[in-house]
Design a protein around this motif. Structure first.
Motif, PDB file in Angstrom:
ATOM      1  N   PRO A 122      27.978 -23.150 -36.198  1.00 13.66           N
ATOM      2  CA  PRO A 122      27.686 -21.963 -35.396  1.00 13.66           C
ATOM      3  C   PRO A 122      28.936 -21.288 -34.828  1.00 13.66           C
ATOM      4  CG  PRO A 122      27.089 -23.950 -34.193  1.00 13.66           C
ATOM      5  CD  PRO A 122      27.468 -24.381 -35.575  1.00 13.66           C
ATOM      6  N   ASP A 123      30.042 -22.026 -34.739  1.00 11.35           N
ATOM      7  CA  ASP A 123      31.260 -21.441 -34.167  1.00 11.35           C
ATOM      8  C   ASP A 123      32.254 -20.980 -35.235  1.00 11.35           C
ATOM      9  OD1 ASP A 123      31.846 -24.116 -34.870  1.00 11.35           O
ATOM     10  OD2 ASP A 123      33.452 -24.224 -33.372  1.00 11.35           O
ATOM     11  N   PHE A 124      31.821 -20.910 -36.515  1.00  9.29           N
ATOM     12  CA  PHE A 124      32.726 -20.397 -37.538  1.00  9.29           C
ATOM     13  C   PHE A 124      33.096 -18.962 -37.185  1.00  9.29           C
ATOM     14  CE2 PHE A 124      33.161 -17.748 -41.353  1.00  9.29           C
ATOM     15  CZ  PHE A 124      34.391 -18.219 -41.775  1.00  9.29           C
ATOM     16  N   SER A 125      34.391 -18.670 -37.218  1.00  5.83           N
ATOM     17  CA  SER A 125      34.870 -17.343 -36.859  1.00  5.83           C
ATOM     18  C   SER A 125      35.245 -16.530 -38.100  1.00  5.83           C
ATOM     19  CB  SER A 125      36.076 -17.455 -35.921  1.00  5.83           C
ATOM     20  OG  SER A 125      36.650 -16.198 -35.679  1.00  5.83           O
ATOM     21  N   HIS A 126      36.218 -17.048 -38.883  1.00  6.63           N
ATOM     22  CA  HIS A 126      36.677 -16.292 -40.045  1.00  6.63           C
ATOM     23  C   HIS A 126      37.563 -17.165 -40.935  1.00  6.63           C
ATOM     24  CE1 HIS A 126      39.881 -15.889 -37.032  1.00  6.63           C
ATOM     25  NE2 HIS A 126      40.713 -15.705 -38.050  1.00  6.63           N
ATOM     26  N   LEU A 127      37.879 -16.635 -42.101  1.00  9.30           N
ATOM     27  CA  LEU A 127      38.814 -17.285 -43.014  1.00  9.30           C
ATOM     28  C   LEU A 127      40.162 -16.582 -42.909  1.00  9.30           C
ATOM     29  CD1 LEU A 127      36.669 -17.629 -46.268  1.00  9.30           C
ATOM     30  CD2 LEU A 127      37.191 -19.413 -44.603  1.00  9.30           C
ATOM     31  N   GLU A 128      41.234 -17.353 -43.099  1.00  9.81           N
ATOM     32  CA  GLU A 128      42.575 -16.776 -43.142  1.00  9.81           C
ATOM     33  C   GLU A 128      43.296 -17.284 -44.368  1.00  9.81           C
ATOM     34  OE1 GLU A 128      44.939 -17.365 -39.635  1.00  9.81           O
ATOM     35  OE2 GLU A 128      43.520 -16.285 -38.362  1.00  9.81           O
ATOM     36  N   LYS A 129      44.076 -16.411 -44.983  1.00 11.53           N
ATOM     37  CA  LYS A 129      44.896 -16.788 -46.122  1.00 11.53           C
ATOM     38  C   LYS A 129      46.000 -17.717 -45.641  1.00 11.53           C
ATOM     39  CE  LYS A 129      45.880 -15.915 -50.508  1.00 11.53           C
ATOM     40  NZ  LYS A 129      45.439 -17.019 -51.296  1.00 11.53           N
TER      41      LYS A 129
END
Length: 139
Positions: free
Chosen positions: A60-67
């Motif tokens: 539920p706390d997934f924010s985003h992906l980063e390279k």
């Protein structure tokens, strides 16, 4: 003698990291993306508590992906040495360290892996002055 190895946390096998913002019971964290679900295309991370891969959408706390940096190959150090060059007249250069290997990232960047005076081995993103094998004894 035991050597310590420090490889920068921005290197991942997939070239991506998942950023989690945290919850009331978990602090924010960054986990390496371990792969992609073949059916949905969702990024997968290894859940250390379950000991299994899970989709990021399970959190539920997934924010985003980063390279992230992805190492595609490593080359021998070839006798090169490096240091971080000081930019002020009264600020000395860092100690000269041998380059044990060069990591080549997916973006083409070369990152030296060096050994410090205490035997610590690790990648160094701050080194900016390098001496070829025949010139390392002097600056």
């Amino acid at each position: 003698m035991m050597l310590r190895m420090r490889i920068h946390h921005d290197f991942t096998g997939s070239g991506w990291v998942a950023i989690f913002s945290g919850t009331e019971t978990l602090i924010g964290r960054t986990w390496e993306v371990d792969g992609w679900d073949p059916a949905t295309g969702t990024a997968l991370v290894v859940d250390p508590e379950m000991g299994a891969r899970r989709p990021i959408s399970d959190y539920p706390d997934f924010s985003h992906l980063e390279k992230a940096n992805q190492v595609v190959t490593a080359l021998p150090g070839g006798g090169w040495h490096g240091c971080e060059r000081a930019h002020m007249p009264d600020d000395p250069d860092s100690p000269i360290e041998p380059v044990l290997a060069w990591l080549v990232t997916s973006t083409g960047r070369l990152v030296p892996v060096t050994m410090d005076a205490d035997g610590g081995i690790g990648s160094d993103f701050d080194m900016n002055r390098f001496c070829p094998p025949s010139r390392h004894s002097g600056r």
